[in-house]
Write an enzyme that holds these catalytic residues in place. Structure first.
Site, PDB file in Angstrom:
ATOM      1  CB  THR A  60       1.054  -1.680   5.414  1.00 18.33           C
ATOM      2  OG1 THR A  60      -0.246  -1.775   4.792  1.00 18.33           O
ATOM      3  CG2 THR A  60       2.120  -2.129   4.434  1.00 18.33           C
ATOM      4  CG  ASN A  72       3.105   4.864  -0.922  1.00 12.42           C
ATOM      5  OD1 ASN A  72       2.939   3.668  -1.093  1.00 12.42           O
ATOM      6  ND2 ASN A  72       3.157   5.405   0.298  1.00 12.42           N
ATOM      7  CE1 TYR A 123      -6.923   0.203  -0.717  1.00 11.70           C
ATOM      8  CE2 TYR A 123      -7.719  -1.986  -1.281  1.00 11.70           C
ATOM      9  CZ  TYR A 123      -6.681  -1.087  -1.157  1.00 11.70           C
ATOM     10  OH  TYR A 123      -5.401  -1.463  -1.488  1.00 11.70           O
ATOM     11  CE  LYS A 131      -5.041   1.790  -3.517  1.00 11.26           C
ATOM     12  NZ  LYS A 131      -3.895   2.744  -3.633  1.00 11.26           N
ATOM     13  CG  ASP A 142      -3.489  16.117   4.445  1.00  4.43           C
ATOM     14  OD1 ASP A 142      -3.912  15.217   3.686  1.00  4.43           O
ATOM     15  OD2 ASP A 142      -4.084  16.457   5.489  1.00  4.43           O
TER      16      ASP A 142
END
Length: 245
Positions: free
Chosen positions: A203, A88, A168, A172, A61
């Site tokens: 996904t 990932n 988010y 990134k 985790d």
């Protein structure tokens, strides 16, 4: 690159991570599936073995320092090293929430922090724990899964269809920046560090709204995880080539 590698992929029990692990195994490499839920990781590893590949799972985790440390100890005891680390694991939002909590006009700082904890701090936590094992490889490499959504070039385009998400998207951007920091700092050790964008892939992360398949989204990560020792470092690419920073 060694003829056969030992590669650790985080968040590899499903989605793009599962495909990265499967494609690496299909090339003859041994894959270690990092999964928060060990049972799901074991299932994914069993599927890869049924396909003729070499795989095992480890509970990992990325937001839990104890879990990451235990995973590194387990991998060291069994394998002694890793040749590739694929960071990932990532999320788009906090479970039970939506992107409204990430709109700048209504931002929930705890929601934003939750996303960064996985996408950015988790990457650093895992990389720190596994660097000693990478240093034992004759051709070590790190691949960070970023996104063109975090490209400053893309963000500055007001016509950009990517979401406005204060957690988010900047997480990134930070992943891509961190890739450059690692690439510069580890260059003297011969550790290659690159970021890749898988594309808009269907996904769980986007509610399966993506237009590409997980298999397609995995290809560039696999390509960069298997570059030779004299390959590039500090790059940001997708399947079509360089991505604007």
């Amino acid at each position: 690159m060694p003829d056969t590698m030992i590669a650790l992929v985080t968040g590899a029990n499903k989605g793009i991570g599962r495909q990265i692990a499967g494609q690496l195994a299909a090339l003859g490499h041994t894959v270690i599936i990092g999964s928060r839920d060990l049972a799901r990781g074991d299932d994914a590893a069993a599927e890869i073995r049924d396909e003729g590949g070499k795989a095992r799972a480890v509970a990992l985790d990325v937001v839990d320092a104890d879990s990451v440390a235990a995973a590194a100890e387990s991998v060291e005891a069994e394998f002694g090293r890793i040749d590739a680390l694929v960071n990932n694991a990532g999320i788009s939002h906090r479970p039970g929430a939506d992107l409204a909590g990430q709109l700048p006009r209504s931002a929930d700082v705890d929601h934003v922090r939750y996303v960064f904890e996985t996408n950015y701090f988790g990457l650093i936590r895992v990389t720190t724990a596994f660097l000693p094992l990478l240093r034992r490889s004759p051709a070590p490499r790190i691949v960070n899964i970023s996104s063109s959504a975090g490209s400053l070039t893309a963000i500055s385009d007001f016509a950009n269809p990517d979401p406005i998400a204060l957690g988010y998207v900047p997480s990134k951007t930070a992943v891509t920046a961190a890739t450059l920091m690692y690439a510069r700092d580890l260059a003297s050790e011969g550790i290659l560090v690159n970021a890749v964008c898988p594309g808009f892939i269907a996904t769980d992360l986007n509610g399966h709204r993506g237009t590409g398949t997980a298999e397609e989204g995995a290809r560039q990560a696999v390509r960069m995880a298997t570059i030779p020792a004299d390959g590039p470092s500090g790059t940001f690419t997708d399947s079509a080539g360089p991505v604007a920073w």
